[in-house]
Design a protein around this motif. Structure first.
Motif, short mmCIF file in Angstrom:
data_model
loop_
_atom_site.label_atom_id
_atom_site.label_comp_id
_atom_site.label_asym_id
_atom_site.label_seq_id
_atom_site.Cartn_x
_atom_site.Cartn_y
_atom_site.Cartn_z
N TYR A 110 -6.60 17.38 13.48
CA TYR A 110 -7.33 16.93 14.67
C TYR A 110 -6.46 16.05 15.58
CZ TYR A 110 -7.88 12.56 12.04
OH TYR A 110 -7.64 11.41 11.33
N LEU A 111 -5.30 15.62 15.07
CA LEU A 111 -4.40 14.80 15.87
C LEU A 111 -3.24 15.59 16.46
CD1 LEU A 111 -4.16 11.64 13.56
CD2 LEU A 111 -5.42 11.83 15.71
N TRP A 112 -3.14 16.86 16.09
CA TRP A 112 -1.99 17.66 16.51
C TRP A 112 -1.82 17.69 18.02
CZ3 TRP A 112 -2.14 22.69 13.04
CH2 TRP A 112 -1.85 22.33 11.73
N LYS A 113 -2.89 18.02 18.74
CA LYS A 113 -2.79 18.21 20.19
C LYS A 113 -2.27 16.95 20.88
CE LYS A 113 -5.45 19.75 24.20
NZ LYS A 113 -6.79 20.21 24.69
N GLU A 114 -2.84 15.82 20.51
CA GLU A 114 -2.46 14.55 21.13
C GLU A 114 -0.98 14.22 20.88
OE1 GLU A 114 -3.23 9.78 20.34
OE2 GLU A 114 -4.64 11.27 19.54
N HIS A 115 -0.56 14.34 19.64
CA HIS A 115 0.79 13.91 19.30
C HIS A 115 1.84 14.95 19.65
CE1 HIS A 115 -0.09 10.05 17.46
NE2 HIS A 115 -1.21 10.61 17.03
N LEU A 116 1.46 16.23 19.64
CA LEU A 116 2.40 17.26 20.10
C LEU A 116 2.71 17.05 21.57
CD1 LEU A 116 4.05 19.79 19.53
CD2 LEU A 116 2.02 21.15 20.08
N ALA A 117 1.69 16.74 22.35
CA ALA A 117 1.89 16.48 23.78
C ALA A 117 2.79 15.26 23.98
CB ALA A 117 0.54 16.27 24.46
N ARG A 118 2.56 14.23 23.19
CA ARG A 118 3.38 13.01 23.31
C ARG A 118 4.83 13.29 22.94
NH1 ARG A 118 4.41 8.70 19.31
NH2 ARG A 118 5.28 6.93 20.43
N GLN A 119 5.04 14.02 21.85
CA GLN A 119 6.41 14.31 21.43
C GLN A 119 7.12 15.24 22.43
OE1 GLN A 119 6.85 15.52 17.37
NE2 GLN A 119 5.75 13.75 16.57
N PHE A 120 6.37 16.17 23.01
CA PHE A 120 6.98 17.05 24.00
C PHE A 120 7.39 16.25 25.24
CE2 PHE A 120 7.01 20.08 27.53
CZ PHE A 120 7.86 21.04 27.01
N SER A 156 0.84 -1.20 0.00
CA SER A 156 0.00 0.00 0.00
C SER A 156 0.87 1.25 0.00
CB SER A 156 -0.94 0.02 1.21
OG SER A 156 -0.20 0.01 2.42
N VAL A 157 0.38 2.28 -0.67
CA VAL A 157 1.02 3.59 -0.70
C VAL A 157 0.01 4.60 -0.22
CG1 VAL A 157 2.06 5.39 -2.14
CG2 VAL A 157 2.55 2.98 -2.60
N ALA A 158 0.39 5.42 0.75
CA ALA A 158 -0.53 6.40 1.30
C ALA A 158 0.13 7.77 1.35
CB ALA A 158 -0.98 5.99 2.70
N GLY A 159 -0.63 8.79 1.02
CA GLY A 159 -0.14 10.16 1.14
C GLY A 159 -0.45 10.69 2.53
N PHE A 160 0.42 11.56 3.01
CA PHE A 160 0.21 12.18 4.32
C PHE A 160 0.46 13.68 4.19
CE2 PHE A 160 1.57 13.88 8.38
CZ PHE A 160 0.64 13.35 9.26
N PHE A 161 -0.62 14.46 4.20
CA PHE A 161 -0.53 15.92 4.12
C PHE A 161 -0.99 16.48 5.45
CE2 PHE A 161 -2.07 20.09 2.25
CZ PHE A 161 -0.79 20.58 2.06
N LEU A 162 -0.06 17.07 6.18
CA LEU A 162 -0.25 17.43 7.58
C LEU A 162 -1.55 18.18 7.90
CD1 LEU A 162 1.05 17.19 10.36
CD2 LEU A 162 2.26 19.33 9.91
N PRO A 163 -1.95 19.21 7.14
CA PRO A 163 -3.17 19.94 7.50
C PRO A 163 -4.42 19.07 7.59
CG PRO A 163 -1.91 21.18 5.89
CD PRO A 163 -1.26 19.83 5.99
#
Length: 205
Positions: free
Chosen positions: A141-151, A130-137
């Protein structure tokens, strides 16, 4: 991303590749990374990459074929063009390729032009890939969760952040920063400090 897989990250010493290799290692995977130059290779080794392929001294296709004959399970791809073809051909059965960019195709006399990939469907079908594109914008809706995890990972010392040493100050320097990215000489995250007073305050700490 599961554990015990082989993960290939292209342009791995760049702004996002550096995080992809570390997160893949933290998840318990074997990480292969491509880069261009000794300094970038050294950075990636410091980040825990298992196999660094410096395309300036080694042939990526040959290394992948000889050292990973069964293919790689996940590819985090940001170069595009010939690199995309190479990664697709190196993908294992049921492998996944994530396209997060194609920096090699952004510049040109007539700007960015889409590329044809003949035989793509057949390749994917015969190996259940499988090939999938990932365009951040589109994943905001996942920013808050993953930003907290990365921080949290950064605060605990499990995630390192490499910043390109070249300084860009002020909004007018943005084009120069983009050119620096396209030059292939950048290493780590390229940062433009919009407010020079803020940069000066940070330098004092």
């Amino acid at each position: 991303m599961e554990s015990g897989q082989v993960v290939l990250v292209t342009a791995a010493a760049g702004g996002t590749g550096q995080f992809a290799v570390q997160l893949a290692k933290l998840a318990g995977n074997k990480v292969v990374a491509t880069c261009g130059g000794k300094e970038k290779a050294r950075l990636l080794k410091d980040l825990g990459v298992d196999r660094v392929i410096d395309y300036k001294t080694e042939d990526i296709k040959t290394v992948l074929k000889n050292e990973f004959p069964k293919g790689v399970d996940i590819v985090y791809e940001s170069v595009g063009g010939d690199m995309f073809d190479l990664c697709l051909n190196a993908l294992a059965i049921r492998g996944r390729l994530i396209v997060i960019g194609m920096i090699s195709q952004y510049q040109g006399e007539h700007g960015w032009k889409p590329k044809n990939y003949p035989g793509l469907v057949e390749k994917l079908l015969t190996k259940s890939q499988s090939v999938a594109g990932f365009f951040l914008p589109q994943y905001s809706y996942l920013w808050k969760e993953h930003l907290a995890r990365q921080f949290d990972l950064y605060s605990s010392g499990k995630l390192k952040v490499a910043i390109d040493p070249k300084r860009f100050l002020g909004l007018h320097s943005v084009p120069d920063a983009v050119e620096h990215l396209h030059s292939g000489r950048s290493s780590g995250k390229v940062v433009v400090c919009i407010d020079p007073t803020f940069e000066q305050q940070m330098a004092k700490l």
